[in-house]
Design a protein around this motif. Sequence first.
Motif, mmCIF file in Angstrom:
data_model
loop_
_atom_site.group_PDB
_atom_site.id
_atom_site.type_symbol
_atom_site.label_atom_id
_atom_site.label_comp_id
_atom_site.label_asym_id
_atom_site.label_seq_id
_atom_site.Cartn_x
_atom_site.Cartn_y
_atom_site.Cartn_z
ATOM 1 N N ILE A 3 22.793 -42.363 6.466
ATOM 2 C CA ILE A 3 22.129 -40.471 6.519
ATOM 3 C C ILE A 3 20.641 -41.034 7.139
ATOM 4 O O ILE A 3 20.068 -41.836 7.709
ATOM 5 C CB ILE A 3 21.738 -40.287 4.879
ATOM 6 N N ASN A 4 20.581 -39.521 8.028
ATOM 7 C CA ASN A 4 19.192 -39.107 8.534
ATOM 8 C C ASN A 4 18.089 -39.252 8.204
ATOM 9 O O ASN A 4 17.989 -39.175 6.453
ATOM 10 C CB ASN A 4 19.654 -37.469 9.199
ATOM 11 N N GLU A 6 15.276 -38.549 8.088
ATOM 12 C CA GLU A 6 14.640 -37.196 7.513
ATOM 13 C C GLU A 6 14.715 -36.468 6.189
ATOM 14 O O GLU A 6 14.471 -35.723 5.538
ATOM 15 C CB GLU A 6 14.218 -36.447 8.810
ATOM 16 N N LEU A 7 17.104 -36.027 6.210
ATOM 17 C CA LEU A 7 16.957 -35.770 4.698
ATOM 18 C C LEU A 7 16.078 -37.065 3.412
ATOM 19 O O LEU A 7 16.340 -36.153 2.467
ATOM 20 C CB LEU A 7 18.429 -35.676 5.193
ATOM 21 N N THR A 8 16.420 -37.931 3.875
ATOM 22 C CA THR A 8 16.270 -38.278 2.583
ATOM 23 C C THR A 8 14.920 -39.179 1.930
ATOM 24 O O THR A 8 14.133 -39.258 0.918
ATOM 25 C CB THR A 8 17.320 -40.201 2.794
ATOM 26 N N LYS A 9 13.688 -38.754 3.216
ATOM 27 C CA LYS A 9 12.590 -38.800 3.463
ATOM 28 C C LYS A 9 11.889 -38.079 2.024
ATOM 29 O O LYS A 9 11.722 -38.552 1.053
ATOM 30 C CB LYS A 9 11.736 -37.845 4.351
ATOM 31 N N GLY A 10 12.168 -37.242 1.460
ATOM 32 C CA GLY A 10 12.020 -36.595 0.720
ATOM 33 C C GLY A 10 12.197 -36.184 -0.950
ATOM 34 O O GLY A 10 11.924 -35.634 -1.593
ATOM 35 N N SER A 38 23.729 -45.192 -6.256
ATOM 36 C CA SER A 38 24.499 -44.539 -4.260
ATOM 37 C C SER A 38 25.520 -44.595 -3.554
ATOM 38 O O SER A 38 26.022 -44.551 -2.393
ATOM 39 C CB SER A 38 23.408 -44.487 -3.390
ATOM 40 N N ASP A 39 25.949 -45.856 -4.144
ATOM 41 C CA ASP A 39 27.150 -46.543 -3.242
ATOM 42 C C ASP A 39 26.420 -47.201 -1.766
ATOM 43 O O ASP A 39 27.028 -47.244 -0.745
ATOM 44 C CB ASP A 39 28.288 -45.963 -3.318
ATOM 45 N N ASN A 40 25.181 -47.565 -2.235
ATOM 46 C CA ASN A 40 24.711 -48.425 -0.707
ATOM 47 C C ASN A 40 23.961 -46.973 0.160
ATOM 48 O O ASN A 40 24.454 -47.501 1.352
ATOM 49 C CB ASN A 40 25.205 -49.155 -0.324
ATOM 50 N N VAL A 41 24.212 -45.519 -0.194
ATOM 51 C CA VAL A 41 23.977 -44.570 0.793
ATOM 52 C C VAL A 41 22.020 -44.967 0.533
ATOM 53 O O VAL A 41 21.947 -44.660 2.159
ATOM 54 C CB VAL A 41 24.451 -43.277 0.487
ATOM 55 N N PHE A 42 21.911 -45.001 0.146
ATOM 56 C CA PHE A 42 20.251 -44.994 0.268
ATOM 57 C C PHE A 42 19.768 -46.135 0.328
ATOM 58 O O PHE A 42 19.440 -46.983 -0.900
ATOM 59 C CB PHE A 42 19.499 -44.509 -1.480
#
Length: 110
Positions: A3-4, A6-10, A38-42
């Motif tokens: 995941i980009n 920028e999408l996760t920052k907030g 998160s199944d290692n997404v984060f």
Amino acid sequence: MTINKELTKGSMALLVLSVLAEEEMYGYQMIGEINRRSDNVFRMKEGTLYPILHAMVAEGLLESYDAKSETGRDRKYYRITATGSLQLKLRREEWQVFTGAVNSVIGEGM
């Protein structure tokens, strides 16, 4: 899928408040729990987490304290405050509005 950033920052503060609302944790434990849920997404790193934690303590959303972990190591634990719990409620509501609006624009189920 990666995941980009920028999408996760907030959303990182919301994730931290969410896991701490259930259990007091030390930093590395939080990273593992967020990764697991998160199944290692984060795949949060310490360099990302600790500035967030320090800012949240300064804002009064979290408290920290030193204690020994179950392995006997000294750790800094974090717990959510009443102010943090209120902020979590508001951020969850905000997230629902945000994701609903995004899904309306891009089309749900895509």
